[in-house]
Design a protein around this motif. Structure first.
Motif, PDB file in Angstrom:
ATOM      1  N   ILE A  61      -5.474   0.459   7.414  1.00 45.05           N
ATOM      2  CA  ILE A  61      -5.546   1.005   6.396  1.00 45.05           C
ATOM      3  C   ILE A  61      -5.689   1.525   5.065  1.00 45.05           C
ATOM      4  O   ILE A  61      -6.034   1.343   3.469  1.00 45.05           O
ATOM      5  N   ASP A  62      -5.297  -0.024   4.769  1.00 44.64           N
ATOM      6  CA  ASP A  62      -5.249  -0.675   3.979  1.00 44.64           C
ATOM      7  C   ASP A  62      -6.234  -2.523   3.639  1.00 44.64           C
ATOM      8  O   ASP A  62      -5.749  -3.063   2.070  1.00 44.64           O
ATOM      9  N   SER A  77      -6.192   5.859   1.557  1.00 43.79           N
ATOM     10  CA  SER A  77      -7.480   4.778   1.962  1.00 43.79           C
ATOM     11  C   SER A  77      -8.292   5.175   1.923  1.00 43.79           C
ATOM     12  O   SER A  77      -9.352   4.422   2.253  1.00 43.79           O
ATOM     13  N   PHE A 126       1.055  -1.462   0.027  1.00 43.16           N
ATOM     14  CA  PHE A 126       0.297  -0.405   0.004  1.00 43.16           C
ATOM     15  C   PHE A 126       0.744   1.185   0.253  1.00 43.16           C
ATOM     16  O   PHE A 126       0.733   2.872  -1.398  1.00 43.16           O
ATOM     17  N   TYR A 131      -1.416   8.943   2.355  1.00 39.33           N
ATOM     18  CA  TYR A 131      -2.253   7.442   2.228  1.00 39.33           C
ATOM     19  C   TYR A 131      -3.500   7.243   3.187  1.00 39.33           C
ATOM     20  O   TYR A 131      -4.167   6.612   2.834  1.00 39.33           O
TER      21      TYR A 131
END
Length: 420
Positions: free
Chosen positions: A103-104, A84, A13, A80
């Motif tokens: 988060i991923d 996300s 990610f 990020y």
């Protein structure tokens, strides 16, 4: 009807986020580093092939990086988090039942949907087209098996990024699980793997078929839940609404050694602001604050000192100013000259909803700064976190996180938008 749970996982990610706005990095070996550019937390497939390990300190990789041209980036959490959110919002269009696991990673309930394989490929295609993020989809009757299916989807090119455990026959399932080591199971770490080996459990199939009462007696009810999930009995529910936090910790390792009290207070002010913002976001308040300081435990040549103090607050509160006064007080009590501090943090506990508060028979609880806190949160939401701060926050840079290789925040800051 068999449950059809899909785990959608973004590939590498952090690396994929960096490549999204830098197409010239496609095929280039690269890594993303942790706080203060310490350890490797994300690797491209090219870096994995060169032998870079997850969690490896970056200084150990420098010779390898120079030899093969491995690029390193500092973690860009703002970028990020934004990407996300875009991925999760895109996935929400496929099912009303969704759990953002990390988060991923995201669990999506596709139960009852026809043409499941076509839907899975459509998920990959839409996320790739709308966000530019490569993802893999694993489908299983339980969350544990969906995680395993996602692992297969990532590792085997023939799957083309989608693998359904539910589509296998009983013989195919047994053959697949016999090929997977037991440490690939969600919740089975390195220590558990060694203990399971003493019971003859080497593969996922061994764990699935092991004697349940024996494993429960040795490892507890959590291991039994994992085993029953492998037997296609759902024991871990899909959490569509994230429960309120019962404990909030905000801490960070410093970019350099800190020796002065005002610098420590400055860092703690930032941690208090972040923790109290999370409290207010879930409409809660805390009754206890704990502050801790740490020297660098890896530096054996330096004197070590790791104090920690906790106090109950006079009244439960989520007021950043009130909590910050107590953090300052505890920091002053613990601080000693002659030590080089490397980390500090706060922990808020005994958290409850703001509508629930034990009153005092003799005194009236102070009104607090509710309107001020609401205005602060509104401004920071509109203009970015940290736009409005406590007066003691951000005066010193000595403790700030080291990010010497940080990329721009392409999607969240006007002055850092990519130019074409």
């Amino acid at each position: 009807m068999t449950q059809q749970l899909a785990l959608v996982d973004c590939n590498n990610f952090y690396v994929s986020c960096e490549r999204l706005f830098r197409p010239d990095l496609a095929g280039v070996p690269m890594v993303v580093l942790s706080n203060n550019d310490g350890c490797v937390v994300s690797r491209s497939n090219e870096s994995k092939a060169l032998g870079v390990k997850m969690g490896q300190p970056w200084f150990e990789c420098k010779e390898l990086a120079e030899e093969h041209g491995i690029l390193a980036f500092s973690s860009n959490y703002e970028l990020y988090a934004d990407l996300s959110n875009r991925v999760m919002n895109t996935l929400s269009g496929f099912s009303p039942s969704q759990e953002v696991y990390s988060i991923d990673e995201c669990f999506v309930d596709l139960s009852g949907m026809p043409k499941l394989r076509e839907v899975s490929y459509a998920m990959r295609q839409r996320v790739g087209q709308w966000v530019g993020m490569p993802v893999c989809v694993g489908i299983g009757p339980t969350k544990t098996l969906a995680k395993l299916a996602n692992h297969v989807a990532k590792k085997h090119p023939r799957s083309k990024g989608v693998f359904s455990y539910n589509a296998l026959t009983a013989e195919q399932k047994a053959r697949l699980l016999a090929q997977l080591p037991v440490d690939e199971v969600w919740g089975v770490g390195r220590k558990l793997t060694k203990r399971l080996a003493l019971h003859g459990v080497q593969t996922v199939l061994d764990l699935r078929d092991a004697h349940i009462p024996t494993l429960r007696a040795e490892f507890g009810v959590v291991m039994e839940k994992i085993q029953r999930e492998l037997q296609e009995v759902a024991c871990i529910k899909l959490e569509e609404v994230q429960p309120d936090k019962q404990q909030i910790i905000s801490s960070r390792s410093f970019g350099g050694m800190v020796t002065e009290l005002p610098v420590l207070k400055d860092a703690l002010s930032t941690f208090v602001a972040n923790a109290c913002a999370k409290l207010r976001a879930q409409n809660s308040h805390a009754a206890v604050i704990q502050v801790f300081l740490q020297t660098n435990r890896f530096r054996k040549d330096l004197p070590q000192y790791m104090p920690s103090l906790a106090v109950p607050l006079p009244y439960p509160t989520n007021d950043s100013l009130e909590v910050n006064r107590w953090a300052d007080y505890l920091c002053e009590r613990m601080f000693k000259d002659g030590y080089q501090y490397k980390k500090a943090g706060i922990m808020l506990s005994e958290i409850s909803p703001v509508t629930r508060q034990q009153g005092d028979l003799l005194e009236t609880a102070p009104a607090g700064n509710q309107r001020l806190m609401q205005a602060l949160d509104m401004l920071n939401k509109r203009y970015g976190r940290g736009a409005v701060k406590i007066s003691t926050q951000g005066a010193y840079k000595d403790w700030q996180m080291r990010q010497e290789r940080k990329s721009p925040c392409y999607s969240t800051r006007w002055d850092e938008l990519p130019l074409a």
